[in-house]
Write a protein that holds these residues in place. Structure first.
Motif: not given
Length: 471
Positions: A221-250
Motif C-alpha cells: 500500500n505504501t507506494p500508492r499512498q506516497i504517490n497520492i500524498l505527492n499529488a496532494l503536495g503533502a510531506p511524506l511520513p517515515f514508514y516502518g513495516h514490522v514483520p508479522m508475529i508467527l505462532g508456535t508452529d511457525g
C-alpha cells in the motif's frame, strides 16, 4: 534508524498513529504496532493519534470498535488525540476528491466491473500482470470513449506512468517500486464513498503524521499512498513495516489455533504489563533486557533495534513473564482480578480467609490469575476428602497426635510461627515425622494432599474454621 530519522524527529513534533479497521477484536499483532507507535511518540514527547478506519461498511461494527477501545484501555495505551472515525470525515474526502479532479490528478472512469475483469483476463492470457489499462485516463490528444448512459463512474487516481517510488523503510531499509507496477487505483466507488488507500493518505496528511509504524502486510500500500500524498503536495511520513508475529508452529497466528485477541489474555489471567513487556520483545530488543517497565521502554524506544525478520510467539515465555509480574503485583489488586476468576468457577470468597492474604501465600507459583483462582478454591470450599485417602493417612496411630494438636490450636497464639512450634512439639512427643501429621491435616482442612506450607494454611483458615474441621 539512520541519522536522518533522528534529525527529523527533533526537527518536527513527532506524531504517530494507530489506525485499526473495526472488523473484529484487537489482534495481538495490532496491539504490538500500537505499542511501538505509542512508545515512539512518548520517547520524543510527541502525539499518539488513534484513528478508526471504518469505511468497510459491510465488515465494520460498533461492537468491534468497542473491542478495540477496550483492548487499548486495558493495555493502558492512552491516545492523545482521537479516536477519529473515517466515516465522520466524508465531507473532507469529497472536498479532496473534487480538488484532485479539478487539478487533473484524478479522473472519472466509466468501465463496468465486468469490463475491468475482461481486461484483466486478456492480460493474464497474454502472460501480463493484470491491471487497469487506462481506457478512461485523459491524456493530451487522446479521444475518450462515449460516456455510457445511466452508469455511475468510479474515480481513479492518475498514477505516474514512469519513474519509481523509493522510501527508506525504518525496519526494512530502502524499498523501491516501479510506477509501472502500479495502475490507476480506484479512490472513490460509484456511490462516491472513498477507498482505503485514498482515505489513509488524506488522513495522514491532515493529521500531520510524521511516522507510520505498521505491519509489513501494508508494504504494497505504501507506494500508492506516497504517490497520492505527492499529488496532494503533502510531506511524506517515515514508514516502518514490522514483520508479522508467527505462532508456535511457525505459521501466521490463527484464531483457530492461537489466542490472538488481546482480551483473550485478560480472560486467561494475564496482566497487561506482562503482555506489553512480552509484545515489546517480539521484534525489538534493548541489549539483553527481558523484563522492563513501560517507562524504561519509552526511554529506550527510538526505532533502532527493530528486527526485519518475523517473531515467533512463545506462550511459555509469556507465562514466565506473567509470573514475574504477578509476584510483584499488589495483593489487593490481584484479589479484584481473582474474585472474577473465582466467580467463573462458581466460588465466592465472601466467606473464608481474606483473599488478598490467600493470594500472598499462593502467588509465587502461579503463572496466571486463573491459576491463582484455582489454587485459592481450597480456602473457600467445604473439604470433601476421598474415603480411601482418609483411610490411608488418618490411621489409629496418628489420631492421638491429631487430637492433641487440635487442642493446642484452641490455646496457641494464632500466627504461623506459634502454630509451627505447636506442631513440632506434638511430633516430638509422639515420635512422628512432619508428613505423618501434615497429610491428614491437609485432607481434613482442604480435602487435598497438596497445599502450600501447612502452618501457613492453618494460619489463614483462622482458629474457628480449623477447630471446626478438625473436631
Amino acid at each position: 534508524m539512520t541519522a536522518s530519522h533522528l534529525s527529523h524527529t527533533t526537527a518536527a513534533p513527532v506524531r504517530t498513529r494507530f489506525a485499526p479497521s473495526p472488523t473484529g477484536y484487537l489482534h495481538v499483532g495490532g496491539a504490538r504496532t500500537a505499542l511501538f507507535s505509542w512508545a515512539f511518540a512518548r520517547h520524543f514527547g510527541g502525539t499518539f493519534v488513534l484513528r478508526i478506519e471504518d469505511t468497510d461498511l459491510e465488515r465494520s461494527t460498533p461492537e468491534a470498535v468497542q473491542a478495540i477501545l477496550d483492548g487499548m484501555s486495558w493495555l493502558n495505551l492512552q491516545h492523545d488525540e482521537g479516536p477519529y472515525y473515517q466515516m465522520k470525515r466524508m465531507d473532507r474526502y469529497r472536498e479532496v476528491l473534487a480538488k484532485m479532479l479539478e487539478e487533473g490528478t484524478a479522473y472519472h472512469c466509466y468501465c463496468s466491473p465486468e469490463e475491468v475483469e475482461a481486461m484483466r483476463e486478456r492480460q493474464r492470457a497474454a502472460g501480463e500482470k493484470p491491471r487497469y489499462d487506462g481506457t478512461w485516463r485523459p491524456e493530451p490528444g487522446k479521444t475518450l470513449p462515449a460516456i455510457p448512459a445511466d452508469r455511475q463512474p468510479v474515480i481513479r487516481f492518475k498514477n505516474p506512468l514512469d519513474g519509481e517510488v523509493t522510501w527508506n523503510d525504518v525496519v526494512k531499509g530502502t524499498i523501491t517500486i516501479s510506477n509501472r507496477e502500479l495502475d490507476d487505483l480506484v479512490i472513490a466507488r460509484p456511490d462516491g464513498t472513498p477507498t482505503y488507500n485514498f482515505c489513509v493518505a488524506v488522513d495522514d496528511s491532515d493529521m500531520k503524521i510524521t511516522h507510520v509504524i505498521r505491519g509489513d502486510d501494508h508494504v504494497n500500500n505504501t507506494p500508492r499512498q506516497i504517490n497520492i500524498l505527492n499529488a496532494l503536495g503533502a510531506p511524506l511520513p517515515f514508514y516502518g513495516h514490522v514483520p508479522m508475529i508467527l505462532g508456535t508452529d511457525g505459521q501466521k497466528l490463527s484464531k483457530r489455533r492461537d489466542a490472538v485477541s488481546v482480551m483473550d489474555y485478560l480472560d486467561k489471567g494475564y496482566l497487561p504489563e506482562a503482555l506489553l513487556n512480552y509484545l515489546a520483545r517480539l521484534g525489538w530488543s534493548h541489549g539483553d533486557d527481558e523484563v522492563f517497565s513501560m517507562e524504561q521502554m519509552i526511554s529506550w524506544f527510538d526505532l533502532t533495534h527493530l528486527s526485519s525478520s518475523a517473531a515467533q510467539f512463545n506462550p511459555e515465555k509469556l507465562a514466565w513473564l506473567n509470573n514475574h509480574y504477578i509476584k510483584a503485583a499488589d495483593n489487593q489488586r490481584l484479589a479484584q482480578l481473582v474474585k472474577v476468576d473465582l466467580a467463573k468457577l462458581g466460588v465466592s470468597a465472601e466467606q473464608g480467609p481474606d483473599l488478598a492474604a490467600v493470594i500472598g501465600l499462593l502467588k509465587e507459583r502461579a503463572n496466571t490469575t486463573v491459576e491463582l483462582a484455582q489454587a485459592a478454591t481450597l480456602f473457600y470450599r467445604q473439604p470433601a476428602p476421598e474415603a480411601a485417602l482418609l483411610e490411608q493417612h488418618l490411621t489409629e496411630a496418628i489420631k492421638p497426635a491429631l487430637a492433641e494438636f487440635t487442642e493446642a490450636c484452641a490455646q496457641v497464639e494464632w500466627n504461623k510461627a506459634a502454630i509451627s512450634a505447636a506442631m513440632k512439639a506434638v511430633l516430638a512427643k509422639h515420635g512422628l515425622k512432619m508428613p505423618q501429621l501434615a497429610m491428614p491435616l491437609r485432607l481434613l482442612l482442604t480435602g487435598q494432599l497438596q497445599t502450600p506450607s501447612i502452618d501457613a494454611v492453618i494460619e489463614l483458615f483462622g482458629r474457628e474454621c480449623v477447630l471446626e474441621r478438625l473436631r
